[in-house]
Enzyme design. Structure first.
Site, short mmCIF file in Angstrom:
data_model
loop_
_atom_site.label_atom_id
_atom_site.label_comp_id
_atom_site.label_asym_id
_atom_site.label_seq_id
_atom_site.Cartn_x
_atom_site.Cartn_y
_atom_site.Cartn_z
N SER A 58 0.87 -1.18 0.00
CA SER A 58 0.00 0.00 0.00
C SER A 58 0.90 1.23 0.00
CB SER A 58 -0.94 -0.01 1.21
OG SER A 58 -0.21 -0.18 2.40
N GLU B 162 1.32 5.50 0.70
CA GLU B 162 0.76 6.68 1.39
C GLU B 162 1.14 7.97 0.68
OE1 GLU B 162 0.80 6.64 5.70
OE2 GLU B 162 1.52 8.71 5.68
N TYR C 237 -4.05 13.28 6.69
CA TYR C 237 -5.05 14.26 7.13
C TYR C 237 -4.35 15.23 8.04
CZ TYR C 237 -9.80 15.51 8.70
OH TYR C 237 -11.00 16.13 8.97
N HIS D 152 -6.94 9.07 5.92
CA HIS D 152 -6.55 9.19 7.31
C HIS D 152 -7.52 10.19 7.95
CE1 HIS D 152 -2.08 7.89 6.80
NE2 HIS D 152 -2.82 7.41 5.80
N ASP E 150 -1.35 14.91 16.08
CA ASP E 150 -0.44 15.71 16.91
C ASP E 150 -1.10 17.04 17.25
OD1 ASP E 150 1.90 14.11 17.25
OD2 ASP E 150 2.22 14.30 15.09
N LYS F 221 -7.29 0.22 20.72
CA LYS F 221 -7.72 0.51 19.34
C LYS F 221 -8.25 -0.75 18.66
CE LYS F 221 -3.72 2.69 18.34
NZ LYS F 221 -2.71 3.57 17.70
N GLN G 34 4.87 3.17 12.35
CA GLN G 34 5.76 4.29 12.09
C GLN G 34 6.96 3.72 11.33
OE1 GLN G 34 6.45 7.22 11.37
NE2 GLN G 34 5.77 8.14 13.30
N GLN H 51 17.09 15.38 6.06
CA GLN H 51 15.75 15.70 6.57
C GLN H 51 15.21 14.57 7.46
OE1 GLN H 51 12.82 16.32 3.49
NE2 GLN H 51 13.53 18.44 3.22
N PHE I 183 13.88 14.67 11.47
CA PHE I 183 12.56 14.49 12.09
C PHE I 183 12.34 13.12 12.72
CE2 PHE I 183 10.61 11.93 8.86
CZ PHE I 183 10.86 12.50 7.59
N HIS J 267 3.69 -1.13 3.75
CA HIS J 267 3.09 0.19 3.50
C HIS J 267 4.24 1.16 3.22
CE1 HIS J 267 -0.06 3.28 3.97
NE2 HIS J 267 0.82 4.00 4.65
N ARG K 281 6.30 10.60 -4.26
CA ARG K 281 7.28 10.38 -5.34
C ARG K 281 7.31 8.89 -5.67
NH1 ARG K 281 12.10 14.31 -3.32
NH2 ARG K 281 13.17 13.43 -5.11
P1 FAD Z 1 -2.44 6.93 19.75
O1 FAD Z 1 -2.44 5.59 19.12
O2 FAD Z 1 -3.71 7.41 20.35
O3 FAD Z 1 -1.28 7.03 20.75
C1 FAD Z 1 0.04 6.70 20.37
C2 FAD Z 1 0.84 6.32 21.59
O4 FAD Z 1 1.06 7.46 22.39
C3 FAD Z 1 0.13 5.32 22.42
O5 FAD Z 1 0.69 4.07 22.20
C4 FAD Z 1 0.21 5.80 23.83
O6 FAD Z 1 0.99 4.92 24.59
C5 FAD Z 1 0.85 7.14 23.73
N1 FAD Z 1 -0.02 8.16 24.27
C6 FAD Z 1 -1.04 8.77 23.65
N2 FAD Z 1 -1.61 9.66 24.44
C7 FAD Z 1 -0.93 9.61 25.60
C8 FAD Z 1 -1.02 10.30 26.83
N3 FAD Z 1 -1.95 11.23 27.02
N4 FAD Z 1 -0.14 9.98 27.79
C9 FAD Z 1 0.81 9.01 27.61
N5 FAD Z 1 0.96 8.34 26.46
C10 FAD Z 1 0.10 8.63 25.49
N6 FAD Z 1 -0.62 12.44 11.90
C11 FAD Z 1 -1.47 13.31 11.30
O7 FAD Z 1 -1.65 14.42 11.78
N7 FAD Z 1 -2.10 12.97 10.13
C12 FAD Z 1 -1.97 11.77 9.55
O8 FAD Z 1 -2.57 11.51 8.50
C13 FAD Z 1 -1.10 10.81 10.19
N8 FAD Z 1 -0.93 9.56 9.67
C14 FAD Z 1 -0.16 8.66 10.34
C15 FAD Z 1 -0.08 7.35 9.83
C16 FAD Z 1 0.68 6.37 10.49
C17 FAD Z 1 0.73 4.98 9.93
C18 FAD Z 1 1.40 6.73 11.67
C19 FAD Z 1 2.25 5.71 12.36
C20 FAD Z 1 1.31 8.03 12.19
C21 FAD Z 1 0.54 9.00 11.54
N9 FAD Z 1 0.40 10.29 12.03
C22 FAD Z 1 -0.43 11.20 11.39
C23 FAD Z 1 1.14 10.70 13.23
C24 FAD Z 1 0.29 10.56 14.52
O9 FAD Z 1 -0.81 11.43 14.46
C25 FAD Z 1 1.17 10.93 15.70
O10 FAD Z 1 2.17 9.99 15.89
C26 FAD Z 1 0.42 11.22 17.00
O11 FAD Z 1 1.34 11.76 17.95
C27 FAD Z 1 -0.21 10.02 17.66
O12 FAD Z 1 -1.34 9.60 17.01
P2 FAD Z 1 -1.78 8.07 17.16
O13 FAD Z 1 -3.07 7.83 16.51
O14 FAD Z 1 -0.64 7.23 16.79
O15 FAD Z 1 -2.01 8.07 18.73
#
Ligand code: FAD
Length: 305
Positions: A19, A21, A53, A81, A113, A172, A183, A219, A223, A273, A279
């Site tokens: 897949s 992205e 997103y 997303h 984030d 989840k 990630q 880069q 990050f 994925h 690109r």
């Molecule tokens: P969650 O699964 O809810 O949490 C991630 C981890 O953080 C958990 O395992 C948990 O242990 C820890 N955690 C969460 N909240 C807390 C808390 N309050 N205290 C302590 N620990 C905590 N970002 C975007 O904005 N747009 C996107 O389209 C996008 N796509 C992504 C796609 C993939 C495949 C991945 C891996 C990341 C993507 N991200 C994206 C980044 C993601 O939004 C960030 O990593 C964000 O910080 C966490 O979102 P999550 O859904 O992984 O969080």
């Protein structure tokens, strides 16, 4: 190296699923590049493609526009997303319903984030979904069946330990997630150890490795730490001295990613994925190496239920 063994196994590409992205383009030039990329990548018949997103109304509209165009003009199966950032439950539900109304069947559900950027303290919207698990629940309640979520082989930077991290993944999955996409990572051992931990926690959803072909090492090194991905010293050595040599950089990047994917195939992984950065070149090269070749004509694919 395993590519020699691989080259004696024609047809291996048949059991590999990929897949891709994309992110929604910000201007006309980026838009043109994305559609060139999708033209090339759809010939590889990916399982699905996903569109990220962002925070803020305009980037969210761009996601919807990009997904709509993928649905209308390509044979690709798009996943959108979605995040919980700065939106009430009602607003998120409206977005979900709009995507389902467009014909979107796949979602990648994320907490997201903070609008102030990675590293700032996350505060859920007062009337919003608190985390990705709640978002998965909302998607499920509104009829979505193919719901991917994130997973972090080196744990999310906010997680104090792996147990907390995997507990969130469990929440989840319990809410209805059907797949986790990781990630990006560069150390396959860390991925394998993570999958073992996840299985020990009683979770059996696919943990699809997220592969980042490195278009710009400097880069990526910048990050990675913020995303919770470690850049090993051997990787930095491979790209040393290539900042001003884009051709060699691209060849090394293709070799590095192909080596990573081939090693994961050796470990029994069949789904990948790719973070394409919109690109095609590196992804096409890596897919070629793992036996995924352009189909003569990319037939529209059946949308999986
Ligand atoms: P969650 O699964 O809810 O949490 C991630 C981890 O953080 C958990 O395992 C948990 O242990 C820890 N955690 C969460 N909240 C807390 C808390 N309050 N205290 C302590 N620990 C905590 N970002 C975007 O904005 N747009 C996107 O389209 C996008 N796509 C992504 C796609 C993939 C495949 C991945 C891996 C990341 C993507 N991200 C994206 C980044 C993601 O939004 C960030 O990593 C964000 O910080 C966490 O979102 P999550 O859904 O992984 O969080």
């Amino acid at each position: 190296m395993n590519q020699f063994r691989f080259s004696r196994r024609p047809g291996i590409g048949d059991r590999i699923k990929v897949s891709f992205e994309f992110f929604p383009p910000k201007n006309d030039l980026m838009e043109a590049r994305l559609w060139e990329t999708t033209d090339r990548l759809q010939a590889l018949a990916p399982d699905f493609v996903s569109v990220t997103y962002g925070a803020g109304g305009s980037t969210r509209e761009r996601t919807a526009r990009t997904v709509g165009r993928l649905l209308r003009e390509t044979s690709l199966v798009p996943a959108t997303h979605l995040t919980c950032v700065d939106a009430s439950r009602e607003a998120v539900d409206e977005v979900i319903d709009a995507f389902i109304g467009m014909g979107v069947t796949r979602f990648v559900a994320l907490r997201g984030d903070p609008a102030e950027g990675v590293g700032a303290r996350y505060r859920p919207h007062p009337q919003g979904y608190a985390n990705a698990a709640e978002l998965v629940g909302a998607l499920k309640a509104r009829g979505a069946t193919d719901i991917s979520v994130s997973a972090y082989p080196e744990k999310h930077p906010e997680s104090p330990d792996f147990a907390t991290d995997i507990d969130m993944l469990k929440r989840k999955v319990d809410a209805g997630a059907t797949r986790a996409i990781t990630q990006f990572f560069f150390d396959n051992d860390s991925y394998e150890r993570y999958v073992e931990r996840v299985r020990r926690a009683g979770l059996y959803v696919p943990i699809v490795p997220g592969i980042l072909p490195i278009h710009n090492f400097r880069q990526v090194a910048g990050f990675s730490a913020r995303c919770g991905a470690h850049v090993p010293a051997w990787l930095a050595e491979r790209f040393e001295g290539l900042d001003d040599d884009p051709q060699t950089h691209a060849l090394v990047a293709a070799a590095v990613a192909a080596e990573q994917v081939l090693d994961l195939i050796e470990r029994g992984i069949t789904d990948f994925h790719f973070y394409t950065m919109n690109r095609a070149d590196l992804v096409v090269a890596i897919c070629h190496m793992i036996g995924i070749r352009s189909t003569a004509a990319a037939e529209p694919r059946t949308v999986a239920a």
